[in-house]
Write a protein that holds these residues in place. Structure first.
Motif, PDB file in Angstrom:
ATOM      1  N   THR A 134       1.317   5.507  -0.162  1.00 13.03           N
ATOM      2  CA  THR A 134       0.670   6.783   0.115  1.00 13.03           C
ATOM      3  C   THR A 134       1.480   7.875  -0.569  1.00 13.03           C
ATOM      4  O   THR A 134       2.679   8.009  -0.327  1.00 13.03           O
ATOM      5  CB  THR A 134       0.585   7.068   1.631  1.00 13.03           C
ATOM      6  OG1 THR A 134      -0.129   6.001   2.258  1.00 13.03           O
ATOM      7  CG2 THR A 134      -0.137   8.377   1.896  1.00 13.03           C
ATOM      8  N   ARG A 181      -3.015   0.624  -3.874  1.00 14.06           N
ATOM      9  CA  ARG A 181      -2.456  -0.702  -3.590  1.00 14.06           C
ATOM     10  C   ARG A 181      -1.774  -1.251  -4.845  1.00 14.06           C
ATOM     11  O   ARG A 181      -2.242  -1.036  -5.958  1.00 14.06           O
ATOM     12  CB  ARG A 181      -3.561  -1.657  -3.144  1.00 14.06           C
ATOM     13  CG  ARG A 181      -4.193  -1.283  -1.826  1.00 14.06           C
ATOM     14  CD  ARG A 181      -5.482  -2.037  -1.538  1.00 14.06           C
ATOM     15  NE  ARG A 181      -5.440  -3.431  -1.926  1.00 14.06           N
ATOM     16  CZ  ARG A 181      -5.269  -4.440  -1.078  1.00 14.06           C
ATOM     17  NH1 ARG A 181      -5.151  -4.208   0.205  1.00 14.06           N
ATOM     18  NH2 ARG A 181      -5.246  -5.674  -1.497  1.00 14.06           N
ATOM     19  N   GLU A 213      -4.037   7.163  -1.514  1.00 20.10           N
ATOM     20  CA  GLU A 213      -3.618   5.797  -1.199  1.00 20.10           C
ATOM     21  C   GLU A 213      -3.938   4.878  -2.364  1.00 20.10           C
ATOM     22  O   GLU A 213      -5.004   4.980  -2.972  1.00 20.10           O
ATOM     23  CB  GLU A 213      -4.310   5.298   0.074  1.00 20.10           C
ATOM     24  CG  GLU A 213      -3.871   6.041   1.308  1.00 20.10           C
ATOM     25  CD  GLU A 213      -4.518   5.525   2.577  1.00 20.10           C
ATOM     26  OE1 GLU A 213      -5.110   4.418   2.557  1.00 20.10           O
ATOM     27  OE2 GLU A 213      -4.427   6.227   3.595  1.00 20.10           O
ATOM     28  N   TYR A 248      -3.503  13.476   0.180  1.00 17.41           N
ATOM     29  CA  TYR A 248      -2.828  12.193   0.342  1.00 17.41           C
ATOM     30  C   TYR A 248      -3.653  11.160  -0.404  1.00 17.41           C
ATOM     31  O   TYR A 248      -4.853  11.020  -0.157  1.00 17.41           O
ATOM     32  CB  TYR A 248      -2.703  11.826   1.825  1.00 17.41           C
ATOM     33  CG  TYR A 248      -1.722  12.717   2.551  1.00 17.41           C
ATOM     34  CD1 TYR A 248      -0.370  12.384   2.620  1.00 17.41           C
ATOM     35  CD2 TYR A 248      -2.140  13.906   3.135  1.00 17.41           C
ATOM     36  CE1 TYR A 248       0.532  13.215   3.266  1.00 17.41           C
ATOM     37  CE2 TYR A 248      -1.248  14.738   3.783  1.00 17.41           C
ATOM     38  CZ  TYR A 248       0.085  14.390   3.840  1.00 17.41           C
ATOM     39  OH  TYR A 248       0.983  15.214   4.476  1.00 17.41           O
ATOM     40  N   SER A 274       0.862  -1.183   0.000  1.00 12.95           N
ATOM     41  CA  SER A 274       0.000   0.000   0.000  1.00 12.95           C
ATOM     42  C   SER A 274       0.897   1.232   0.000  1.00 12.95           C
ATOM     43  O   SER A 274       1.738   1.394   0.886  1.00 12.95           O
ATOM     44  CB  SER A 274      -0.901   0.026   1.231  1.00 12.95           C
ATOM     45  OG  SER A 274      -1.857  -0.998   1.146  1.00 12.95           O
TER      46      SER A 274
END
Length: 187
Positions: free
Chosen positions: A152, A168, A166, A164, A150
């Motif tokens: 960021t 995967r 995120e 921010y 993951s």
């Protein structure tokens, strides 16, 4: 006779304010988004307004091929059951209102002052939705969860905001965006 210079990756990354690790993640995001034909997502938009939070939850379905976006609202109660279908080819939005059991049809340009416009349904272009080329991007976190990482990303270059994002490593489609203004979480 012109002198030919070799491409310098470090100079290119410095020009857009991106380190090599962030560049790798952004490139993977761009490749994943470019390969999308359709998108279905459960969306939760949380907006912090002083002491209270406003939460909007909906199911979003989008087709790049047909340039159609469908949103079905679940929360807040004022929007519950409403369904919006935005057709970019026809430049219109159809809105089902369960309160009066009617479907309203409006031109996209006439939606400017409405609450649904906050979700930018008329401007939804999945190919440019996560275009980070005009922002400073830094990789600020990477956590391994089994075989998936993951990431960021921190995006700056907005007026007073920092975002921010995120993502995967198994799909590289951003799944969470946090927006801060003057170090206060907006949503």
């Amino acid at each position: 006779l012109e002198e030919v210079k070799q491409f310098n990756l470090e100079e290119a990354l410095a020009a857009v304010g991106m380190d090599e690790e962030a560049y790798y993640v952004v490139t993977q995001i761009n490749q994943a988004i470019a390969g999308l034909q359709d998108l279905t997502a459960d969306v939760e938009v949380v907006e912090n307004r002083g002491e209270r939070q406003e939460v909007v939850t909906l199911k979003l379905c989008a087709s790049l091929a047909h340039k159609i976006v469908r949103m079905e609202f679940f929360q807040p109660s004022a929007l519950k059951g409403q369904i919006y279908v935005a057709d970019q080819k026809a430049m219109e939005v159809r809105m089902y209102m369960p309160v009066n059991n009617q479907i309203a049809v409006q031109r996209m340009e006439d939606l400017s002052g409405q609450a649904a416009n906050a979700l930018s349904i008329t401007d939804l272009d999945l190919e440019t939705l996560f275009d980070f080329s005009q922002y400073e991007v830094a990789l600020v976190g990477a956590a391994e969860e089994g075989e998936v990482i993951s990431y960021t990303l921190r995006l700056s270059g907005f007026e007073d905001q920092v975002q921010y994002v995120e993502v995967r490593s198994d799909i590289f489609v951003p799944h969470k965006v946090l927006v801060y203004e003057d170090e206060a979480l907006l949503g």
